[in-house]
Design a protein around this motif. Structure first.
Motif, PDB file in Angstrom:
ATOM      1  N   LYS A 223       0.709  -1.131   0.091  1.00  0.00           N
ATOM      2  CA  LYS A 223      -0.134  -0.255   0.228  1.00  0.00           C
ATOM      3  C   LYS A 223       0.774   1.162   0.277  1.00  0.00           C
ATOM      4  N   THR A 224       0.366   2.307  -0.486  1.00  0.00           N
ATOM      5  CA  THR A 224       1.040   3.572  -0.199  1.00  0.00           C
ATOM      6  C   THR A 224       1.478   4.065   0.838  1.00  0.00           C
ATOM      7  N   LEU A 225       2.749   4.447   1.230  1.00  0.00           N
ATOM      8  CA  LEU A 225       3.258   4.795   2.311  1.00  0.00           C
ATOM      9  C   LEU A 225       2.342   6.357   2.862  1.00  0.00           C
ATOM     10  N   THR A 226       2.322   6.831   3.537  1.00  0.00           N
ATOM     11  CA  THR A 226       1.718   7.725   4.342  1.00  0.00           C
ATOM     12  C   THR A 226       3.006   9.006   4.711  1.00  0.00           C
ATOM     13  N   ASP A 227       2.013  10.481   5.010  1.00  0.00           N
ATOM     14  CA  ASP A 227       3.541  11.309   4.667  1.00  0.00           C
ATOM     15  C   ASP A 227       4.142  11.093   6.287  1.00  0.00           C
ATOM     16  N   ALA A 228       4.162  10.184   7.173  1.00  0.00           N
ATOM     17  CA  ALA A 228       3.826  10.138   8.218  1.00  0.00           C
ATOM     18  C   ALA A 228       4.841   8.588   8.658  1.00  0.00           C
ATOM     19  N   GLU A 229       4.911   8.088   7.953  1.00  0.00           N
ATOM     20  CA  GLU A 229       5.764   6.638   7.532  1.00  0.00           C
ATOM     21  C   GLU A 229       7.045   7.032   7.281  1.00  0.00           C
ATOM     22  N   LYS A 230       6.543   7.745   5.461  1.00  0.00           N
ATOM     23  CA  LYS A 230       7.523   7.956   4.801  1.00  0.00           C
ATOM     24  C   LYS A 230       8.582   9.724   5.501  1.00  0.00           C
ATOM     25  N   GLN A 231       8.132  10.318   6.532  1.00  0.00           N
ATOM     26  CA  GLN A 231       9.167  10.527   7.979  1.00  0.00           C
ATOM     27  C   GLN A 231       9.577   9.815   8.343  1.00  0.00           C
ATOM     28  N   VAL A 232       9.476   8.437   8.688  1.00  0.00           N
ATOM     29  CA  VAL A 232      10.055   7.929   9.629  1.00  0.00           C
ATOM     30  C   VAL A 232      10.902   7.393   8.852  1.00  0.00           C
ATOM     31  N   LEU A 233      10.516   6.973   7.459  1.00  0.00           N
ATOM     32  CA  LEU A 233      11.662   6.085   6.985  1.00  0.00           C
ATOM     33  C   LEU A 233      12.406   6.929   6.304  1.00  0.00           C
ATOM     34  N   PHE A 234      12.491   8.192   6.277  1.00  0.00           N
ATOM     35  CA  PHE A 234      13.298   9.103   5.021  1.00  0.00           C
ATOM     36  C   PHE A 234      13.834  10.093   5.639  1.00  0.00           C
ATOM     37  N   GLY A 235      13.567  10.898   7.201  1.00  0.00           N
ATOM     38  CA  GLY A 235      13.093  11.716   7.606  1.00  0.00           C
ATOM     39  C   GLY A 235      14.518  11.467   8.290  1.00  0.00           C
ATOM     40  N   GLN A 236      15.188  10.637   8.322  1.00  0.00           N
ATOM     41  CA  GLN A 236      16.043  11.034   9.891  1.00  0.00           C
ATOM     42  C   GLN A 236      17.389  11.478   9.587  1.00  0.00           C
ATOM     43  N   GLY A 237      17.693  11.904  10.535  1.00  0.00           N
ATOM     44  CA  GLY A 237      19.172  12.593  10.747  1.00  0.00           C
ATOM     45  C   GLY A 237      20.237  12.339  11.628  1.00  0.00           C
ATOM     46  N   ALA A 238      21.756  12.849  11.799  1.00  0.00           N
ATOM     47  CA  ALA A 238      22.192  12.597  13.348  1.00  0.00           C
ATOM     48  C   ALA A 238      21.939  12.772  14.374  1.00  0.00           C
ATOM     49  N   ARG A 239      20.777  13.727  14.763  1.00  0.00           N
ATOM     50  CA  ARG A 239      20.437  13.688  15.822  1.00  0.00           C
ATOM     51  C   ARG A 239      19.224  12.969  15.645  1.00  0.00           C
TER      52      ARG A 239
END
Length: 239
Positions: A223-239
């Motif tokens: 299924k299509t990822l939600t915006d929240a799931e995309k943030q978890v998967l692709f929005g992580q940096g060193a902090r």
């Protein structure tokens, strides 16, 4: 018993392919990467790179304490060495043949880890998940994914499997990364050897059992990822 920390992704499939082929006893511990389970402190003790899959072997061959292993390529090597299987040679092979087949299998395992997986993953990111249509990135990674498919197609010429006549962890590593994005399929028409090889692995009973786990573990797979799931998967940096 092996605990498998798993979610149905190409890297997760690599390990279920091995475990089903080898008939090892294992228990799946779902890691819902869309909800951030990979960042939980207990999981980070096993997989400090906060990626999936990982395993914990509760019956290592030395009889000692359980052994955790992260990184899918390292897991495949660990399991192959533990069982003495899927290293590219038959049980009766002499030491020289074993050495040369191990080298060949390792080369193609690392080729997948360093090339086919990351480049096809970037292809998928910019064709399926990216919030912006960046034509340069889409074209760049499509060409690189196709180049790698060409490399694999040439290697498979005259061979049943990547390292020769024996099914190995090199095949298990590469198979899940052959055009894994239904919403942006790669054109496999030019790669006849890859298509033949892919079809043969798809028909293996262990492959079918491994992939059947997808919907059991994650009924929403595909299924299509939600915006929240995309943030978890692709929005992580060193902090």
């Amino acid at each position: 018993m092996i605990d498998l920390y798993y979610w149905p992704t190409p890297n997760g499939h690599k390990i279920t392919l091995f475990l089903e082929e080898a008939g090892l006893e294992y228990a799946i511990k779902p890691v819902d990467i869309g909800k951030g389970a990979q960042f939980e402190p207990e999981y980070l003790k096993i997989s400090p790179n906060n990626k999936m899959p990982a395993i914990v072997d509760h019956a290592p061959v030395d009889g000692g304490a359980p052994i955790p292993v992260f990184e899918s390529g390292a897991i495949l090597l660990y399991l192959a060495n533990k069982t003495g299987r899927f290293l590219g040679f038959s049980a009766g092979a002499d030491a020289g043949a074993q050495l040369r087949q191990r080298v060949l299998v390792n080369e193609w395992l690392f080729w997948q880890m360093g090339g086919l997986g990351p480049m096809t993953g970037q292809y998928g990111h910019f064709h399926v998940y990216a919030p912006e249509d960046i034509s340069y990135a889409k074209d760049r990674y499509r060409k690189e994914a196709e180049r790698l498919l060409g490399v694999l197609d040439k290697q498979l010429g005259g061979r049943d499997f990547i390292a020769g006549g024996e099914y190995s962890i090199a095949d298990m590593a590469a198979y899940p990364w052959i055009s894994p994005y239904d919403k942006a399929p790669l054109d496999l028409a030019p790669f006849a050897n890859v298509r033949r090889w892919q079809a043969a692995i798809r028909e293996r009973p262990a492959t079918q059992r491994a992939y059947a786990l997808s919907k059991q573990v994650n009924p929403d797979a595909g299924k299509t990822l939600t915006d929240a799931e995309k943030q978890v998967l692709f929005g992580q940096g060193a902090r």
